[in-house]
Motif scaffolding. Structure first.
Motif, PDB file in Angstrom:
ATOM      1  N   LEU A 109     -66.843 109.379  50.173  1.00 46.20           N
ATOM      2  CA  LEU A 109     -66.833 107.949  50.460  1.00 46.20           C
ATOM      3  C   LEU A 109     -65.821 107.247  49.567  1.00 46.20           C
ATOM      4  O   LEU A 109     -65.718 107.567  48.370  1.00 46.20           O
ATOM      5  N   PHE A 110     -65.090 106.291  50.132  1.00 50.57           N
ATOM      6  CA  PHE A 110     -64.272 105.390  49.328  1.00 50.57           C
ATOM      7  C   PHE A 110     -64.696 103.969  49.649  1.00 50.57           C
ATOM      8  O   PHE A 110     -65.565 103.752  50.474  1.00 50.57           O
ATOM      9  N   GLU A 111     -64.130 102.991  48.948  1.00 52.57           N
ATOM     10  CA  GLU A 111     -64.491 101.572  48.948  1.00 52.57           C
ATOM     11  C   GLU A 111     -65.747 101.342  48.095  1.00 52.57           C
ATOM     12  O   GLU A 111     -66.842 101.807  48.419  1.00 52.57           O
ATOM     13  N   SER A 112     -65.573 100.620  47.009  1.00 52.28           N
ATOM     14  CA  SER A 112     -66.628 100.478  46.008  1.00 52.28           C
ATOM     15  C   SER A 112     -67.898  99.842  46.560  1.00 52.28           C
ATOM     16  O   SER A 112     -69.004 100.236  46.184  1.00 52.28           O
ATOM     17  N   GLY A 113     -67.771  98.876  47.475  1.00 53.92           N
ATOM     18  CA  GLY A 113     -68.963  98.261  48.044  1.00 53.92           C
ATOM     19  C   GLY A 113     -69.763  99.240  48.871  1.00 53.92           C
ATOM     20  O   GLY A 113     -71.003  99.284  48.788  1.00 53.92           O
ATOM     21  N   ALA A 114     -69.073 100.040  49.688  1.00 56.45           N
ATOM     22  CA  ALA A 114     -69.757 101.047  50.489  1.00 56.45           C
ATOM     23  C   ALA A 114     -70.423 102.090  49.593  1.00 56.45           C
ATOM     24  O   ALA A 114     -71.540 102.560  49.889  1.00 56.45           O
ATOM     25  N   ILE A 115     -69.758 102.456  48.504  1.00 59.83           N
ATOM     26  CA  ILE A 115     -70.330 103.434  47.573  1.00 59.83           C
ATOM     27  C   ILE A 115     -71.610 102.891  46.945  1.00 59.83           C
ATOM     28  O   ILE A 115     -72.626 103.592  46.867  1.00 59.83           O
ATOM     29  N   TYR A 147     -80.430  91.461  52.767  1.00 59.95           N
ATOM     30  CA  TYR A 147     -79.213  90.815  53.254  1.00 59.95           C
ATOM     31  C   TYR A 147     -78.689  89.774  52.276  1.00 59.95           C
ATOM     32  O   TYR A 147     -77.480  89.516  52.230  1.00 59.95           O
ATOM     33  N   VAL A 148     -79.573  89.191  51.474  1.00 58.38           N
ATOM     34  CA  VAL A 148     -79.099  88.287  50.427  1.00 58.38           C
ATOM     35  C   VAL A 148     -78.256  89.058  49.416  1.00 58.38           C
ATOM     36  O   VAL A 148     -77.172  88.618  49.009  1.00 58.38           O
ATOM     37  N   VAL A 149     -78.743  90.224  49.000  1.00 57.45           N
ATOM     38  CA  VAL A 149     -77.968  91.050  48.073  1.00 57.45           C
ATOM     39  C   VAL A 149     -76.646  91.463  48.704  1.00 57.45           C
ATOM     40  O   VAL A 149     -75.577  91.360  48.081  1.00 57.45           O
ATOM     41  N   LEU A 150     -76.698  91.894  49.959  1.00 55.43           N
ATOM     42  CA  LEU A 150     -75.472  92.366  50.613  1.00 55.43           C
ATOM     43  C   LEU A 150     -74.455  91.248  50.802  1.00 55.43           C
ATOM     44  O   LEU A 150     -73.246  91.483  50.727  1.00 55.43           O
ATOM     45  N   GLN A 151     -74.939  90.017  51.056  1.00 57.10           N
ATOM     46  CA  GLN A 151     -73.962  88.938  51.235  1.00 57.10           C
ATOM     47  C   GLN A 151     -73.189  88.687  49.950  1.00 57.10           C
ATOM     48  O   GLN A 151     -71.979  88.427  49.976  1.00 57.10           O
ATOM     49  N   TRP A 152     -73.865  88.810  48.786  1.00 55.32           N
ATOM     50  CA  TRP A 152     -73.159  88.611  47.526  1.00 55.32           C
ATOM     51  C   TRP A 152     -72.270  89.802  47.182  1.00 55.32           C
ATOM     52  O   TRP A 152     -71.205  89.639  46.557  1.00 55.32           O
ATOM     53  N   LEU A 153     -72.673  90.991  47.590  1.00 58.21           N
ATOM     54  CA  LEU A 153     -71.790  92.144  47.448  1.00 58.21           C
ATOM     55  C   LEU A 153     -70.508  91.926  48.254  1.00 58.21           C
ATOM     56  O   LEU A 153     -69.399  92.119  47.747  1.00 58.21           O
ATOM     57  N   HIS A 154     -70.647  91.474  49.494  1.00 59.56           N
ATOM     58  CA  HIS A 154     -69.465  91.233  50.332  1.00 59.56           C
ATOM     59  C   HIS A 154     -68.655  90.036  49.831  1.00 59.56           C
ATOM     60  O   HIS A 154     -67.425  90.005  49.990  1.00 59.56           O
ATOM     61  N   TRP A 155     -69.329  89.078  49.238  1.00 61.88           N
ATOM     62  CA  TRP A 155     -68.627  87.942  48.623  1.00 61.88           C
ATOM     63  C   TRP A 155     -67.688  88.433  47.533  1.00 61.88           C
ATOM     64  O   TRP A 155     -66.544  87.985  47.436  1.00 61.88           O
ATOM     65  N   GLN A 156     -68.170  89.361  46.735  1.00 60.63           N
ATOM     66  CA  GLN A 156     -67.298  89.921  45.703  1.00 60.63           C
ATOM     67  C   GLN A 156     -66.150  90.714  46.311  1.00 60.63           C
ATOM     68  O   GLN A 156     -64.997  90.558  45.914  1.00 60.63           O
ATOM     69  N   MET A 157     -66.476  91.548  47.285  1.00 59.24           N
ATOM     70  CA  MET A 157     -65.460  92.410  47.886  1.00 59.24           C
ATOM     71  C   MET A 157     -64.378  91.606  48.602  1.00 59.24           C
ATOM     72  O   MET A 157     -63.191  91.932  48.529  1.00 59.24           O
ATOM     73  N   GLY A 158     -64.789  90.546  49.295  1.00 58.70           N
ATOM     74  CA  GLY A 158     -63.836  89.790  50.096  1.00 58.70           C
ATOM     75  C   GLY A 158     -63.251  88.572  49.414  1.00 58.70           C
ATOM     76  O   GLY A 158     -62.237  88.028  49.869  1.00 58.70           O
ATOM     77  N   GLY A 159     -63.870  88.125  48.317  1.00 56.32           N
ATOM     78  CA  GLY A 159     -63.432  86.896  47.664  1.00 56.32           C
ATOM     79  C   GLY A 159     -63.067  87.076  46.208  1.00 56.32           C
ATOM     80  O   GLY A 159     -61.891  87.050  45.834  1.00 56.32           O
ATOM     81  N   LEU A 160     -64.069  87.261  45.373  1.00 60.63           N
ATOM     82  CA  LEU A 160     -63.827  87.288  43.932  1.00 60.63           C
ATOM     83  C   LEU A 160     -62.840  88.387  43.530  1.00 60.63           C
ATOM     84  O   LEU A 160     -61.911  88.140  42.751  1.00 60.63           O
ATOM     85  N   GLY A 161     -63.022  89.600  44.048  1.00 56.64           N
ATOM     86  CA  GLY A 161     -62.135  90.694  43.667  1.00 56.64           C
ATOM     87  C   GLY A 161     -60.687  90.452  44.063  1.00 56.64           C
ATOM     88  O   GLY A 161     -59.787  90.497  43.220  1.00 56.64           O
TER      89      GLY A 161
END
Length: 229
Positions: free
Chosen positions: A69-75, A95-109
């Motif tokens: 697996l690659f991509e840190s969020g998927a890992i 889904y609350v946790v996942l939305q913040w995970l995706h927020w980091q992946m798509g925004g903050l990072g």
């Protein structure tokens, strides 16, 4: 056994944080991205996008062949489901946790990454780009600060993979031109995270792997990191 292909970047730290927190058996395989090791054929078999981190799980839950697996969020999501820790199994809390995970992946990072690049690595100082990404980083810090006003952790009351994903991108806040005193709830959470024993162990490991982290990069590293098409 989890084989972790790793270098000492915020995205790399996410996975060592999880593995240290969960106490999983893992083997570290350093990939020196400043020396072009991310382009070696053996690494590309695991991570075809030539980016760290990546994992090879030699004992996947389905009992099948080793899973790459690659991509840190998927890992993080995969490991959380594998271990049954740090991510609710179902329901809205998941889904609350996942939305913040995706927020980091798509925004903050991505925004903080561009911030780092134009502030510290770009061969020419482009003031518009510097201000653009500093301001967007600040906006995202504000979003996180407001979330943490009334939540102990990013995902809610429980520590989760969202915290693990976000924390390494806040560690270099000074290099991003951000003052944590302007974000008191974020600062409270940040200090709490820094004291976790698994976080301390993960960052001590990073110092062992790459004692030169944070030093100016040389021409070879610049070519490998920024010269690809």
């Amino acid at each position: 056994m989890i084989e972790l292909y790793y270098w000492t970047t915020p995205n790399g730290h996410k996975v060592t944080l999880f593995l240290e927190e969960a106490g999983l058996d893992y083997q570290l395989r350093p990939v020196n991205i400043g020396r072009g090791e991310q382009f070696l054929p053996e690494f590309l078999e695991v991570a075809p996008n030539n980016r760290i981190p990546a994992i090879l799980d030699r004992a996947p839950a389905d009992g099948g062949q080793p899973l790459a697996l690659f991509e840190s969020g998927a890992i993080l999501e995969y490991l959380a489901d594998k271990c049954g820790q740090f991510l609710p199994a179902s329901g809205r809390e998941r889904y609350v946790v996942l939305q913040w995970l995706h927020w980091q992946m798509g925004g903050l990072g991505p925004m903080a990454g561009q911030n780092h690049h134009f502030r510290h690595y770009a061969p020419k100082k482009i003031e518009y780009a510097i201000q653009r990404y500093m301001n967007e980083t600040s906006r995202l810090y504000g979003v996180l600060d407001r979330r943490l006003d009334d939540h102990e952790f990013v995902g809610g009351d429980a520590y989760s993979i969202a915290d693990m994903a976000i924390y390494p991108w806040i560690v270099p806040h000074e290099r991003q031109g951000q003052d944590l005193e302007e974000f008191p709830s974020l600062e409270r959470w940040f200090q709490q995270m820094a004291r976790r024993p698994a976080v301390v162990r993960a960052y001590a490991l990073a110092e062992e792997v790459n004692p030169q982290a944070g030093e100016p990069i040389d021409d070879e590293a610049r070519r490998h990191l920024f010269g690809q098409r």
